[in-house]
Design a protein around this motif. Structure first.
Motif, short mmCIF file in Angstrom:
data_model
loop_
_atom_site.label_atom_id
_atom_site.label_comp_id
_atom_site.label_asym_id
_atom_site.label_seq_id
_atom_site.Cartn_x
_atom_site.Cartn_y
_atom_site.Cartn_z
N PRO A 72 0.91 -1.23 0.45
CA PRO A 72 0.02 -0.05 -0.15
C PRO A 72 0.63 1.17 -0.13
O PRO A 72 0.70 2.39 -0.77
N HIS A 73 1.65 1.62 0.72
CA HIS A 73 2.48 2.89 0.93
C HIS A 73 3.48 3.15 -0.60
O HIS A 73 3.85 3.55 -0.45
N VAL A 74 3.80 1.45 -1.46
CA VAL A 74 3.77 2.20 -3.05
C VAL A 74 2.76 1.97 -3.94
O VAL A 74 2.87 3.23 -4.61
N LEU A 75 1.87 1.92 -3.87
CA LEU A 75 1.13 2.11 -4.84
C LEU A 75 0.90 3.42 -3.61
O LEU A 75 -0.60 4.02 -4.99
N MET A 76 0.52 4.44 -2.75
CA MET A 76 -0.11 5.19 -2.58
C MET A 76 0.68 6.54 -3.13
O MET A 76 0.39 7.85 -3.45
N THR A 164 -5.58 2.38 6.17
CA THR A 164 -6.65 2.40 5.97
C THR A 164 -7.00 3.80 4.86
O THR A 164 -7.63 3.78 4.70
N ILE A 165 -6.10 4.66 5.39
CA ILE A 165 -5.64 5.47 3.77
C ILE A 165 -5.74 5.17 2.63
O ILE A 165 -6.99 5.34 1.38
N THR A 166 -5.27 3.86 2.15
CA THR A 166 -5.65 2.98 0.99
C THR A 166 -7.22 2.47 0.61
O THR A 166 -7.52 2.46 -0.54
N ALA A 167 -7.31 1.74 1.58
CA ALA A 167 -8.07 1.49 1.81
C ALA A 167 -9.66 2.67 1.51
O ALA A 167 -10.90 2.39 0.70
N SER A 168 -9.65 3.58 2.30
CA SER A 168 -11.19 4.55 1.89
C SER A 168 -10.53 5.24 0.82
O SER A 168 -11.43 5.88 -0.38
#
Length: 168
Positions: A72-76, A164-168
């Motif tokens: 997620p921290h790469v995709l963000m 949480t940020i990625t999911a939202s």
């Protein structure tokens, strides 16, 4: 991320300094302390003895290689930059830092085996997951253990926030 990489870099430097900045010496000391002896340094000590362990190895390899790109921290990083060129540059930086961290983990794993010992790690609460905190305690006592534990806790919070940020 900065604290995690800085903590891992500090411990990696410290472990290497104890063995003359030679990864070979660290690995040799780990093999000397291991019940496996020199087999610790050969492929197949954990993976490759049965069909199931070979499948486990393939699964682990795929997770490390392909999973890193899907973190997620790469995709963000794709959503936090204005252009596609900046997105590519940002992802290259993220993947490079993760790769460096993987290399630090290699040194820390062998360093923990050499300095703490496999038996101590296996019998500690948390088992193999306690290798890094035990290594921190061995290197710098309670002060380094506290710093590394705080960094691990902060990293867990950051990952949960990122998810949480990625999911939202």
């Amino acid at each position: 991320a900065v604290l995690l990489i800085a903590g891992a870099a500090l411990m990696t430097f410290w472990v290497l300094s104890k063995y003359g900045f030679s990864l070979s010496n660290v690995m040799g000391a780990a093999a000397d302390k291991s019940p496996l002896g020199d087999k610790l340094l050969h492929p197949g000590a954990k993976y490759g003895t049965s069909t199931l362990s070979k499948i486990d190895f393939i699964s682990l390899s795929m997770a490390l290689v392909l999973g890193t790109a899907g973190l997620p921290h790469v995709l963000m990083r794709f959503y936090t930059v204005p252009t596609s060129k900046e997105a590519r540059k940002s992802v290259v930086w993220a993947i490079s830092l993760i790769g460096v961290f993987y290399l630090f983990s290699l040194v820390l794993g062998f360093g923990a085996a050499a300095l703490v010992g496999p038996e101590t790690i296996a019998t500690a609460p948390g088992g193999v997951n306690s290798a890094a905190p035990l290594l921190a305690f061995q290197l710098g006592g309670t002060l380094l253990l506290g710093v590394i534990s705080a960094v691990a806790f902060a990293t867990i919070l950051a990952v949960v926030a990122g998810l949480t940020i990625t999911a939202s």
